[in-house]
Design a protein around this motif. Structure first.
Motif, PDB file in Angstrom:
ATOM      1  N   ASN A  73       0.846  -1.171   0.000  1.00  0.00           N
ATOM      2  CA  ASN A  73       0.000   0.000   0.000  1.00  0.00           C
ATOM      3  C   ASN A  73       0.895   1.239   0.000  1.00  0.00           C
ATOM      4  O   ASN A  73       2.133   1.131   0.064  1.00  0.00           O
ATOM      5  N   SER A  74       0.296   2.412  -0.035  1.00  0.00           N
ATOM      6  CA  SER A  74       1.024   3.668   0.119  1.00  0.00           C
ATOM      7  C   SER A  74       0.066   4.706   0.683  1.00  0.00           C
ATOM      8  O   SER A  74      -1.124   4.709   0.337  1.00  0.00           O
ATOM      9  N   ASP A  83       5.588   4.200   1.812  1.00  0.00           N
ATOM     10  CA  ASP A  83       5.277   2.901   1.230  1.00  0.00           C
ATOM     11  C   ASP A  83       4.997   1.927   2.366  1.00  0.00           C
ATOM     12  O   ASP A  83       5.798   1.808   3.294  1.00  0.00           O
ATOM     13  N   TYR A  84       3.860   1.245   2.278  1.00  0.00           N
ATOM     14  CA  TYR A  84       3.450   0.299   3.321  1.00  0.00           C
ATOM     15  C   TYR A  84       3.621  -1.130   2.819  1.00  0.00           C
ATOM     16  O   TYR A  84       3.196  -1.476   1.712  1.00  0.00           O
ATOM     17  N   THR A  85       4.262  -1.955   3.636  1.00  0.00           N
ATOM     18  CA  THR A  85       4.420  -3.379   3.344  1.00  0.00           C
ATOM     19  C   THR A  85       4.094  -4.167   4.602  1.00  0.00           C
ATOM     20  O   THR A  85       4.494  -3.771   5.697  1.00  0.00           O
ATOM     21  N   ALA A  86       3.370  -5.266   4.455  1.00  0.00           N
ATOM     22  CA  ALA A  86       3.028  -6.094   5.612  1.00  0.00           C
ATOM     23  C   ALA A  86       3.132  -7.565   5.238  1.00  0.00           C
ATOM     24  O   ALA A  86       2.742  -7.973   4.139  1.00  0.00           O
ATOM     25  N   LEU A  87       3.675  -8.343   6.158  1.00  0.00           N
ATOM     26  CA  LEU A  87       3.783  -9.795   5.984  1.00  0.00           C
ATOM     27  C   LEU A  87       3.480 -10.440   7.324  1.00  0.00           C
ATOM     28  O   LEU A  87       4.155 -10.146   8.321  1.00  0.00           O
ATOM     29  N   GLU A  88       2.440 -11.295   7.367  1.00  0.00           N
ATOM     30  CA  GLU A  88       2.020 -11.886   8.639  1.00  0.00           C
ATOM     31  C   GLU A  88       1.681 -13.366   8.491  1.00  0.00           C
ATOM     32  O   GLU A  88       1.259 -13.818   7.419  1.00  0.00           O
ATOM     33  N   GLY A  89       1.854 -14.079   9.590  1.00  0.00           N
ATOM     34  CA  GLY A  89       1.298 -15.408   9.730  1.00  0.00           C
ATOM     35  C   GLY A  89      -0.059 -15.272  10.402  1.00  0.00           C
ATOM     36  O   GLY A  89      -0.219 -14.493  11.345  1.00  0.00           O
ATOM     37  N   ILE A  90      -1.066 -16.012   9.926  1.00  0.00           N
ATOM     38  CA  ILE A  90      -2.439 -15.813  10.392  1.00  0.00           C
ATOM     39  C   ILE A  90      -3.091 -17.141  10.759  1.00  0.00           C
ATOM     40  O   ILE A  90      -2.948 -18.142  10.047  1.00  0.00           O
TER      41      ILE A  90
END
Length: 206
Positions: A73-74, A83-90
């Motif tokens: 995203n941004s 600049d937005y970046t996300a990485l997750e375990g769910i």
């Protein structure tokens, strides 16, 4: 460039989780768009729109699934482009099953709000923070394999350079992985005649 490469790899391997994701069809992939809004009164920010949000998950048992999600995203924070970046375990839990069903989810990962385009890596220390999240979502079945889904989650990421924020995701999901020995479109677990091609109307029998 690194973000685009990673997104391309995930897109090739993947097509906020989906219809009838059970032991019969354990895998689910999702592609969508996301909205991100910072929840911090000390800064002035807009709501950012971004693509993609990609996820891959696998059913475990008892309505629970585990997976990963990657989002780009941004958005502007104090008139500075980030600049937005996300990485997750769910971890996800289906509250019910059917054509329309809600689910709950929680997770842990990293979120990056990076205003320096020259910063190295997807999660540089200047803008990245550990993230705890929780949210709700719904799926609507369009077919046996395809779903329309929407989710919203609150994300706690208040380390230096990162912010607590909301993320909303809307997209499509696809479930797969069911075994079909006779290739008639009816999975073996639902097929009364698993080794003889048949019709769905006759539970997989001729």
């Amino acid at each position: 460039m690194r973000k685009l490469i990673l997104a391309s790899i995930l897109s090739f391997g993947i097509l906020t989780f989906s219809n009838a994701q059970t032991s019969d069809s354990p895998w689910a992939v999702s592609l969508g768009a996301n909205l991100v809004s910072v929840q911090d009164d000390s800064v002035d920010s807009n709501t950012g729109f971004g693509v993609p949000s990609l996820s891959l998950s696998r059913y475990i048992a008892g309505g629970f699934s585990v997976g990963v999600q990657y989002s780009l995203n941004s958005l502007d924070i104090d008139n500075v482009a980030n600049d937005y970046t996300a990485l997750e375990g769910i971890l996800k839990y289906n509250i019910s099953e059917g054509d329309f069903f809600p689910y709950l989810f929680a997770g842990y990962g990293l979120s990056n709000f990076e205003s320096d385009p020259n910063a190295e890596g997807l999660f540089p220390s200047s803008g990245a923070g550990r993230t705890y999240l929780g949210g709700v979502g719904v799926n609507y079945a369009l077919s046996d394999n395809w779903n329309l889904n929407a989710s919203t989650s609150y994300r706690s990421s208040n380390e230096k350079g990162s912010y607590n924020h909301l993320q909303h995701v809307v997209g499509f999901s696809y479930v797969f992985g069911a075994q079909d020995t006779d290739n008639d479109g009816v999975s073996d677990k639902k097929d009364v005649c698993p080794e003889v091609p048949g019709l769905k109307e006759f539970e997989g029998c001729p």
